[in-house]
Design a protein around this motif. Structure first.
Motif, mmCIF file in Angstrom:
data_model
loop_
_atom_site.group_PDB
_atom_site.id
_atom_site.type_symbol
_atom_site.label_atom_id
_atom_site.label_comp_id
_atom_site.label_asym_id
_atom_site.label_seq_id
_atom_site.Cartn_x
_atom_site.Cartn_y
_atom_site.Cartn_z
ATOM 1 N N GLN A 290 38.502 24.286 -52.161
ATOM 2 C CA GLN A 290 37.576 22.614 -52.659
ATOM 3 C C GLN A 290 36.292 23.427 -53.336
ATOM 4 O O GLN A 290 35.880 22.470 -54.562
ATOM 5 C CB GLN A 290 36.933 22.259 -51.187
ATOM 6 C CG GLN A 290 37.992 21.290 -50.458
ATOM 7 C CD GLN A 290 38.394 20.512 -51.069
ATOM 8 O OE1 GLN A 290 38.042 19.547 -51.953
ATOM 9 N NE2 GLN A 290 39.894 20.771 -51.475
ATOM 10 N N GLN A 291 35.910 24.372 -53.352
ATOM 11 C CA GLN A 291 35.117 24.988 -54.288
ATOM 12 C C GLN A 291 35.169 25.056 -55.840
ATOM 13 O O GLN A 291 34.232 24.586 -56.604
ATOM 14 C CB GLN A 291 34.404 26.721 -53.677
ATOM 15 C CG GLN A 291 33.035 26.839 -52.423
ATOM 16 C CD GLN A 291 33.256 28.016 -51.986
ATOM 17 O OE1 GLN A 291 33.412 29.053 -52.493
ATOM 18 N NE2 GLN A 291 32.876 27.843 -50.694
ATOM 19 N N ASN A 292 36.799 25.515 -56.158
ATOM 20 C CA ASN A 292 36.936 25.716 -57.730
ATOM 21 C C ASN A 292 37.178 24.398 -57.669
ATOM 22 O O ASN A 292 36.551 24.206 -59.624
ATOM 23 C CB ASN A 292 38.303 26.385 -57.653
ATOM 24 C CG ASN A 292 37.753 26.705 -58.876
ATOM 25 O OD1 ASN A 292 37.878 27.195 -59.777
ATOM 26 N ND2 ASN A 292 39.892 27.111 -59.267
ATOM 27 N N ILE A 293 37.730 23.779 -56.941
ATOM 28 C CA ILE A 293 38.109 22.241 -57.804
ATOM 29 C C ILE A 293 36.302 21.381 -58.150
ATOM 30 O O ILE A 293 36.530 20.464 -59.498
ATOM 31 C CB ILE A 293 38.172 21.113 -56.984
ATOM 32 C CG1 ILE A 293 40.047 21.189 -56.230
ATOM 33 C CG2 ILE A 293 38.040 19.239 -57.172
ATOM 34 C CD1 ILE A 293 40.452 20.616 -55.301
ATOM 35 N N GLN A 294 34.850 21.420 -56.518
ATOM 36 C CA GLN A 294 34.296 21.017 -57.157
ATOM 37 C C GLN A 294 33.332 21.584 -58.477
ATOM 38 O O GLN A 294 32.627 20.733 -59.493
ATOM 39 C CB GLN A 294 33.249 21.254 -56.236
ATOM 40 C CG GLN A 294 33.685 19.816 -54.852
ATOM 41 C CD GLN A 294 33.091 20.760 -53.992
ATOM 42 O OE1 GLN A 294 32.231 21.614 -53.655
ATOM 43 N NE2 GLN A 294 34.109 20.182 -52.549
ATOM 44 N N ARG A 295 33.534 22.475 -58.233
ATOM 45 C CA ARG A 295 32.984 23.476 -59.796
ATOM 46 C C ARG A 295 33.132 23.327 -61.655
ATOM 47 O O ARG A 295 33.007 22.609 -62.305
ATOM 48 C CB ARG A 295 33.389 25.292 -59.822
ATOM 49 C CG ARG A 295 32.213 26.127 -61.254
ATOM 50 C CD ARG A 295 32.420 27.727 -60.795
ATOM 51 N NE ARG A 295 34.341 27.460 -61.143
ATOM 52 C CZ ARG A 295 34.752 27.539 -61.547
ATOM 53 N NH1 ARG A 295 34.512 27.861 -62.999
ATOM 54 N NH2 ARG A 295 35.891 28.593 -61.874
ATOM 55 N N LEU A 296 35.010 23.215 -61.242
ATOM 56 C CA LEU A 296 35.297 22.527 -63.043
ATOM 57 C C LEU A 296 35.310 21.103 -62.934
ATOM 58 O O LEU A 296 35.137 21.093 -63.847
ATOM 59 C CB LEU A 296 36.838 22.668 -62.395
ATOM 60 C CG LEU A 296 37.121 24.076 -62.750
ATOM 61 C CD1 LEU A 296 38.676 24.245 -62.427
ATOM 62 C CD2 LEU A 296 36.692 25.203 -63.925
ATOM 63 N N SER A 297 35.380 20.324 -62.311
ATOM 64 C CA SER A 297 34.804 18.668 -62.229
ATOM 65 C C SER A 297 33.155 18.288 -62.036
ATOM 66 O O SER A 297 33.147 17.806 -63.808
ATOM 67 C CB SER A 297 34.971 18.035 -60.215
ATOM 68 O OG SER A 297 35.950 18.078 -60.267
ATOM 69 N N ARG A 298 32.361 19.311 -62.423
ATOM 70 C CA ARG A 298 31.352 19.924 -62.397
ATOM 71 C C ARG A 298 30.905 19.575 -63.456
ATOM 72 O O ARG A 298 29.990 19.183 -64.733
ATOM 73 C CB ARG A 298 29.972 20.397 -61.690
ATOM 74 C CG ARG A 298 29.937 19.699 -60.028
ATOM 75 C CD ARG A 298 28.500 20.091 -58.938
ATOM 76 N NE ARG A 298 28.997 21.544 -59.350
ATOM 77 C CZ ARG A 298 29.344 21.652 -58.136
ATOM 78 N NH1 ARG A 298 29.815 21.669 -57.366
ATOM 79 N NH2 ARG A 298 29.105 23.810 -57.308
ATOM 80 N N GLU A 299 31.633 20.942 -64.208
ATOM 81 C CA GLU A 299 31.309 21.176 -65.212
ATOM 82 C C GLU A 299 32.514 20.313 -65.860
ATOM 83 O O GLU A 299 31.697 19.765 -67.534
ATOM 84 C CB GLU A 299 32.769 22.421 -65.394
ATOM 85 C CG GLU A 299 32.116 23.385 -67.153
ATOM 86 C CD GLU A 299 32.938 24.722 -67.599
ATOM 87 O OE1 GLU A 299 33.339 24.790 -68.200
ATOM 88 O OE2 GLU A 299 33.744 24.944 -66.605
ATOM 89 N N GLU A 300 33.304 19.443 -66.231
ATOM 90 C CA GLU A 300 34.245 18.567 -66.866
ATOM 91 C C GLU A 300 32.637 17.236 -66.930
ATOM 92 O O GLU A 300 32.677 16.705 -68.385
ATOM 93 C CB GLU A 300 35.198 18.350 -66.591
ATOM 94 C CG GLU A 300 36.505 17.711 -67.951
ATOM 95 C CD GLU A 300 37.664 16.602 -67.030
ATOM 96 O OE1 GLU A 300 38.139 16.514 -67.827
ATOM 97 O OE2 GLU A 300 37.304 16.359 -65.850
ATOM 98 N N ALA A 301 32.347 17.181 -66.579
ATOM 99 C CA ALA A 301 31.560 16.530 -66.280
ATOM 100 C C ALA A 301 29.846 16.240 -67.366
ATOM 101 O O ALA A 301 29.443 15.438 -67.506
ATOM 102 C CB ALA A 301 31.002 15.731 -65.073
ATOM 103 N N GLY A 302 29.425 17.569 -67.331
ATOM 104 C CA GLY A 302 28.753 17.767 -67.220
ATOM 105 C C GLY A 302 27.183 18.449 -67.196
ATOM 106 O O GLY A 302 25.922 18.210 -67.115
ATOM 107 N N VAL A 303 27.626 18.363 -65.400
ATOM 108 C CA VAL A 303 26.454 18.878 -63.964
ATOM 109 C C VAL A 303 26.414 19.884 -64.151
ATOM 110 O O VAL A 303 27.749 20.374 -63.819
ATOM 111 C CB VAL A 303 27.199 17.629 -62.902
ATOM 112 C CG1 VAL A 303 26.176 17.814 -62.142
ATOM 113 C CG2 VAL A 303 27.330 16.001 -63.481
ATOM 114 N N CYS A 304 24.768 19.867 -63.919
ATOM 115 C CA CYS A 304 24.803 21.828 -63.854
ATOM 116 C C CYS A 304 24.932 22.079 -61.883
ATOM 117 O O CYS A 304 24.406 21.099 -61.240
ATOM 118 C CB CYS A 304 23.740 22.037 -63.838
ATOM 119 S SG CYS A 304 23.183 22.310 -66.105
#
Length: 304
Positions: A290-304
């Protein structure tokens, strides 16, 4: 180098028919690494050289002149593949050749033993493609744990389950700021083919990390190899993406899976290496996914 326009392949039937990995290798039944290499070479074409350190591939290629490879191969020491590729790339450039230099190495020779040479080659800006096919253990010598072995997995050196997590190789590579890096999986050959094509169209050091399920090492039936790879992606355990000049793009199969991941148990229960996994360890693994999914999702979306 590979023509950038050749990336437009949209289905498996459009992939070249030429074979650069012949049948009847000495690979184990259900070996996904051999499947990966077949598509890597189809993408690279005949003007390519493989650099292979000690690993399963150095065995399954066969003994000259009865080799299964239809491209030149350099077999080198465990720690030396990226260093050898650096010299080879410079030599080709000096001779005016555009031959593809491709390292094809296992996780042991990449995550552990070869990581110093790999880091050096990326720091120097070597023009090559480094591919790590990751079966999450030292498969060639009896499935000992490697730095890529996941938490809880039983190997011959962790019979009670590995107590530490998998080394995050991709973030180590990312820190070198390569022009192109990607993840792939043997169960998605078209995705792999297109990523190799793209990598070879770009100048400089490139990296592709392939999850390569292993029937004897992971302890599942040989006919389940593709299914096992798909479950890794559908559960979010393995996320397919590209990072081109620093910009992350999550690949289609993972983008769909990340919206509603399949239960992690679907992936775990089919593998004997996770037999008798404790509920606490399973919960820890679920948190990591879950942490990895959230981290990559935020990065793709440009959210810090």
């Amino acid at each position: 180098m590979t023509n950038i326009n050749a990336r437009s392949v949209t289905n498996l039937s459009a992939i070249p028919k030429e074979e650069y990995l012949y049948k009847c290798t000495s690979a184990c039944a259900g070996c996904s690494s051999s499947l990966c290499l077949r598509y890597v070479l189809k993408a690279a074409g005949s003007d390519s050289v493989l650099v292979i350190p000690a690993c399963c591939t150095s065995v399954i290629q066969g003994i000259y002149p009865g080799t299964a490879m239809n491209v030149p191969v350099y077999n080198v020491a465990f720690a030396a593949s990226a260093a050898c590729a650096s010299g080879m790339s410079e030599a080709f450039a000096a001779a005016g050749k555009e031959t593809n230099v491709i390292v094809y190495a296992g996780d042991g020779g990449t995550v552990d033993i070869g990581i110093q040479a790999l880091s050096g080659a990326f720091e120097r800006g070597t023009n090559f493609l480094y591919i790590c096919y990751d079966n999450e253990a030292y498969g060639n010598t009896g499935m000992q744990r490697s730095g890529a072995t996941p938490l809880g997995a039983r190997t011959t050196t962790t019979p009670g389950g590995k107590p530490t997590t998998k080394k995050d190789l991709d973030r180590i590579i990312e820190a070198h700021n390569p022009p192109y890096m990607a993840t792939a999986c043997s169960a998605y050959p078209l995705d792999l083919y297109k990523k190799v094509k793209k990598a070879l169209s770009i100048e400089g050091p490139k990296f592709i990390h392939i999850l390569a399920p292993c029937p004897p090492g992971w302890r599942y039936p040989t006919e389940k190899t593709v299914e096992m790879g798909k479950l890794a992606v559908k559960t979010g355990t393995w996320i397919l993406y590209e990072r081109e000049f620093g910009k992350l793009s999550i690949s289609g199969p993972s983008k769909a899976a990340m919206k509603r991941p399949a239960p992690l148990e679907d992936y775990i229960r089919g593998q004997g290496r996770f037999k008798n996994l404790s509920p606490e360890t399973l919960d820890l693994m679920r948190q990591q996914v879950q942490q990895n999914i959230q981290r990559l999702s935020r990065e793709e979306a440009g959210v810090c």
